[in-house]
Design a protein around this motif. Structure first.
Motif, PDB file in Angstrom:
ATOM      1  N   GLY A 171       6.337  10.390  -9.295  1.00  0.00           N
ATOM      2  CA  GLY A 171       7.470   9.610  -9.769  1.00  0.00           C
ATOM      3  C   GLY A 171       7.981   8.518  -8.865  1.00  0.00           C
ATOM      4  N   ILE A 172       7.388   8.335  -7.679  1.00  0.00           N
ATOM      5  CA  ILE A 172       7.785   7.234  -6.808  1.00  0.00           C
ATOM      6  C   ILE A 172       6.660   6.214  -6.852  1.00  0.00           C
ATOM      7  N   LYS A 173       6.855   5.150  -7.637  1.00  0.00           N
ATOM      8  CA  LYS A 173       5.785   4.224  -7.998  1.00  0.00           C
ATOM      9  C   LYS A 173       5.766   3.000  -7.075  1.00  0.00           C
ATOM     10  N   PHE A 174       4.578   2.668  -6.597  1.00  0.00           N
ATOM     11  CA  PHE A 174       4.354   1.481  -5.774  1.00  0.00           C
ATOM     12  C   PHE A 174       3.579   0.465  -6.604  1.00  0.00           C
ATOM     13  N   SER A 175       4.018  -0.796  -6.584  1.00  0.00           N
ATOM     14  CA  SER A 175       3.324  -1.807  -7.384  1.00  0.00           C
ATOM     15  C   SER A 175       3.491  -3.192  -6.771  1.00  0.00           C
ATOM     16  N   VAL A 176       2.557  -4.098  -7.131  1.00  0.00           N
ATOM     17  CA  VAL A 176       2.642  -5.506  -6.734  1.00  0.00           C
ATOM     18  C   VAL A 176       3.230  -6.285  -7.897  1.00  0.00           C
TER      19      VAL A 176
END
Length: 436
Positions: free
Chosen positions: A417-422
């Motif tokens: 649930g902790i999302k990393f994105s560009v």
């Protein structure tokens, strides 16, 4: 789980399981243990056996896991009783310390873990404590093969690993990053047990009084290079569409210690970092300024400090509360941390011009205090259990970024649930002017 010391009774011991955050950690460990294919052995620890039994009972009812009441062991341990801490640490591979304020109660647990061979993780957000533990215990932990990793919760995990993620996604040499934290929806209420304490010198007040001493220590040991940001204390962010102020938490300290580690140990180009947090519109700014001035005056007098700890909600305009957030507030709240970075694209010589490339990344997650923090702490523990070979050296005191930079923790967090994105990338002609 296969890679840890199997001779110890428990893989994870949750110390402070009866605390408000500790109870959420118990629930998360129970859920993850039920989901996993391996056999996770874990226990709860604290001062009161009846209260620990009550935590297991309520967790068993909430998760419909009646076996928790009989299968999970209880360890009675008290920070003021050194022998009890030693017994606890001798039984666990990883100790999750949820007993704060850490500047008052953390050091005995760190010392007991190192002396008895247990890895230590916490959710501390107190830079003074974190930096002092590194100064005083790094060599001892290294000699004993023990990992001491602080700040394994919100907000330092998203910030520290968010910078590492941004560095990995940037095609070239990243030189500077500014982060902007935004808490979204149903107002976040901070429990007084995490910011204030009923002792004569509350943690939050204690931190304020000793801020100048902390600044001196940082300068003396050169832990933290100066920020590159030229922003004023309060300014309107076009990106966030609200007023922002410098973030007062542990993020800058943690991130910069990580960057120093990556530079010294892996010869990576360090990133200059500044952190900001959104405070809302003009009315929120006025409340913030009035509240800050009121706090600054009251904290100087014993009567004022007593009033702050007795009536925190009134004097903080509802920001602090003895009752803690409701279930609805937790469900309705989430966070986003946006990173704006700049540097030099591949093939560009930094000595020949100004930064010519930008990147924007983001870390988002559920309610930060009791959902994201708990997920980050528990997944950090599983990373230690399963990827010990990927951690630096053979022990020591580290930030999350330094400890987990070669592991799969970012992927673990993404799955929980902790999302990393560009969000975007931009490259300009070499030497063209850029701005953050």
């Amino acid at each position: 789980i296969r890679r840890v010391n199997t001779h110890l009774p428990y893989h994870i011991v949750i110390f402070g399981a009866t605390g408000f955050t500790g109870q959420f950690v118990v629930e998360e460990v129970a859920r993850c243990a039920a989901e996993g294919t391996g056999l996770l052995k874990w226990a709860v620890a604290g001062r009161s056996r009846p209260r620990l039994e009550d935590v297991l009972r309520r967790t068993a009812e909430k998760l419909a896991m009646p076996e928790l009441r009989t299968d999970i062991e209880i360890i009675v341990a008290d920070v003021s009783v050194e022998e009890s801490l030693a017994v606890m640490c001798q039984q666990g591979v990883v100790i999750l310390n949820c007993v704060g304020p850490y500047r008052f109660y953390g050091e005995p647990v760190v010392r007991a873990c190192i002396e008895n061979g247990a890895h230590y993780l916490d959710i501390c957000g107190e830079p003074q404590f974190l930096e002092r533990m590194q100064l005083e215990y790094h060599s001892k932990a290294l000699d004993r093969g023990v990992y001491v990793i602080g700040s394994c919760g919100f907000d330092s995990i998203p910030a520290d690993l968010g910078i590492i993620y941004t560095q990995r996604q940037f095609k070239g040499t990243l030189t500077a990053v500014e982060s902007f934290l935004d808490i979204i929806s149903g107002p976040e209420v901070i429990r007084t047990t995490t910011a204030f304490n009923s002792k004569p010198q509350p943690s939050f007040i204690h931190s304020f009084i000793h801020s100048f001493i902390h600044s001196f220590i940082r300068h003396l040991y050169r832990f933290i290079p100066p920020s590159s940001s030229s922003q004023s204390f309060l300014f309107f962010s076009k990106e966030m569409q609200q007023y922002v102020i410098p973030f007062m938490g542990s993020d800058p300290s943690v991130v910069r210690r990580t960057q120093r580690f990556l530079y010294e140990e892996q010869q990576q180009s360090p990133v200059q970092y500044s952190a900001f947090v959104g405070v809302g519109g003009l009315l929120s700014v006025i409340k913030l300024l009035c509240g800050g001035l009121l706090f600054w005056v009251m904290v100087k007098f014993s009567l004022g400090r007593k009033l702050l700890t007795t009536f925190p909600s009134f004097f903080s305009f509802g920001l602090f509360s003895k009752a803690g957030p409701t279930t609805k507030q937790i469900v309705d709240t989430c966070f986003s941390m946006t990173f704006y970075g700049e540097g030099y694209s591949e093939g560009t010589d930094p000595a020949e011009g100004r930064p010519n490339a930008k990147i924007c990344t983001q870390v988002v997650g559920a309610e930060p205090g009791y959902v994201a923090t708990v997920s980050a702490l528990v997944q950090s523990a599983f990373t230690v259990l399963n990827e010990l070979h990927s951690l630096p050296r053979r022990g020591g005191v580290y930030t999350p970024g330094a400890a987990f930079c070669q592991t799969g923790l970012i992927d673990r967090l993404h799955n929980y649930g902790i999302k990393f994105s560009v969000r975007s990338r931009q490259e300009e002609a070499a030497g063209a002017p850029t701005s953050m």
